[in-house]
Scaffold this active site. Structure first.
Site, short mmCIF file in Angstrom:
data_model
loop_
_atom_site.label_atom_id
_atom_site.label_comp_id
_atom_site.label_asym_id
_atom_site.label_seq_id
_atom_site.Cartn_x
_atom_site.Cartn_y
_atom_site.Cartn_z
N ARG A 90 0.86 -1.19 0.00
CA ARG A 90 0.00 0.00 0.00
C ARG A 90 0.90 1.24 0.00
NH1 ARG A 90 -5.15 0.06 3.68
NH2 ARG A 90 -5.68 1.57 2.08
N ASP A 242 -2.74 9.11 7.62
CA ASP A 242 -1.87 8.09 7.02
C ASP A 242 -0.49 8.64 6.72
OD1 ASP A 242 -4.82 7.37 6.28
OD2 ASP A 242 -3.65 5.52 6.28
N ASN A 252 -5.35 11.69 4.75
CA ASN A 252 -6.19 10.70 5.45
C ASN A 252 -7.24 10.19 4.46
OD1 ASN A 252 -6.83 9.31 7.96
ND2 ASN A 252 -8.69 10.55 8.02
O1 MRU Z 1 -7.61 2.46 3.88
P1 MRU Z 1 -7.47 2.35 5.36
O2 MRU Z 1 -8.63 1.71 6.02
O3 MRU Z 1 -6.16 1.70 5.75
O4 MRU Z 1 -7.41 3.86 5.84
C1 MRU Z 1 -7.31 4.15 7.20
C2 MRU Z 1 -7.37 5.59 7.49
O5 MRU Z 1 -7.47 6.43 6.61
C3 MRU Z 1 -7.18 5.99 8.91
O6 MRU Z 1 -7.90 7.15 9.21
C4 MRU Z 1 -5.68 6.27 9.13
O7 MRU Z 1 -4.93 5.15 8.79
C5 MRU Z 1 -5.37 6.67 10.50
S1 MRU Z 1 -5.46 5.25 11.52
C6 MRU Z 1 -5.00 5.44 13.06
#
Ligand code: MRU
Length: 369
Positions: A90, A242, A252
């Protein structure tokens, strides 16, 4: 945190040290299933298909994945291959790169014969550190909620987007850590949970974990936030990140930016819980530089849920032939962020505050004792 009254983390090593266990997040909220991950390929797949997700948990899973790779073949060549495999899963959450870099540096300094066992211990240290960072964020964010509750003298309404809860980390969560702490000490609060299309991390995961912990909450469609803010129904927004740039731009889950715009227009404080492994000091301009993951169009065109007879089913929502484009993240410019809740305190979202708070930009993993 608790599931049906029993304490869980999202990831833990097996008793034999030959594998690790995760909660399969693709099955929630309908089924609670534990999966054993036995190889680095399985670890990479779990991240890619989002059996584990959330920036901090992705990093910790990659750390355990590298440990598995070292169990199988501790050579330098295999270390590099495994790092490349996991790094490619990712692109947006920088915690992944951070955890891999920390593990790689640690493992390269060891003789090959020690890398398997030591790798597991170091991955466990990465996991423990994540718990500590989230707890510290929880304490700092709790002060904000306490102050707001005192000033308002009434129930506090917090809006959150996606899942920055304990399922996205090892325990506590980032944006939810202050919420759990405030709830635990008896502050009357309620959470507006954005459903977070297309994968519905809010509706499926945040709502589930808040429910398990007894935190009052209501699921809303992603487009409702602005309306609620206009009508004084949101006291603060709390989200995760993120990747946050050195200048405080916050990447995010897609849709976060629109919440920040609505919050700014309505004078609602917009806080971002940002543990240091999610800060990318190599990036200045978040909008221009942060790589945004594009995921399968099928996540938009199809939806999975439980039918009346209890079966898990996937249905198609869209006309055949219509295209769909699935950007998974967006970037909220620093000027829209009221504050970053870091493990070292609540700071302004700008270069000066970030550099002062983290003079040694790359967080170190504590050595296993
Ligand atoms: O695609 P995801 O579910 O991995 O995305 C997660 C998010 O966007 C969260 O808000 C981010 O990782 C912060 S988690 C503490």
């Amino acid at each position: 945190m608790r599931v049906a009254g029993k304490a869980y983390r999202t990831i833990w090593p097996s008793s034999t040290g030959a594998s690790f266990e995760i909660i399969d997040q693709t099955r929630l909220p309908h089924e609670f299933e534990i999966l054993s991950i036995r190889t680095v390929d399985e670890a990479a797949r779990a991240i890619k298909i989002m059996q584990v997700r959330g920036a901090p948990l992705i990093g910790v899973t990659a750390a355990y994945g590298l440990a598995l790779a070292m169990n199988a073949d501790p050579s330098d060549a295999n270390l590099e291959t495994a790092c490349a495999l996991l790094a490619a899963t990712r692109p947006t959450a920088v915690n992944l790169q951070w955890a891999l870099a920390a593990m790689r540096q640690y493992l390269l300094a060891l003789p090959a014969s020690k890398r398997g066992t030591a790798g597991f211990a170091h991955a466990a240290a990465v996991a423990e550190q994540d718990v500590d960072l989230c707890e510290a964020i929880g304490e700092h964010g709790l002060q904000l909620i306490r102050e707001m509750a005192r000033a308002k003298g009434d129930r506090i309404h917090i809006l959150t987007h996606c899942n920055a809860g304990w399922l996205a980390t090892v325990d506590w969560g980032t944006a939810t850590a202050p919420i759990y702490k405030a709830h635990n000490e008896g502050i009357d609060l309620h959470v507006w949970v954005d459903e977070t299309r297309p994968r519905n991390q809010g509706a499926s995961l945040t709502a589930w974990e808040l429910g398990q912990h007894g935190v009052p909450h209501t699921i809303i469609v992603d487009n409702a936030g602005g309306h609620l803010m206009q009508h004084g129904m949101v006291d603060m927004v709390m989200v995760g990140t993120d990747r946050t740039s050195a200048s405080g731009d916050v990447c995010n889950k897609i849709g976060t930016y629109l919440k920040a715009l609505a919050a700014m227009d309505n004078g609602v404080p917009f806080f971002v819980a940002a543990p240091s492994p999610s800060i990318d000091f190599a990036i200045e301009d978040g909008v221009a530089e942060i790589p945004i993951e594009t995921r399968s169009a099928r996540e938009i065109t199809h939806m999975t849920g439980r039918s009346a007879d209890g079966r898990i089913e996937t249905v198609c929502l869209t006309p055949s032939g219509s295209e769909a484009l699935n950007y998974a993240f967006d970037v909220t410019p620093a000027r829209l962020v009221t504050g970053l809740i870091t493990e070292r305190g609540v700071i302004e979202a700008n270069r000066t505050a970030l550099a002062k708070t983290f003079p040694e930009p790359v967080a170190k993993v504590r050595e296993p004792s």
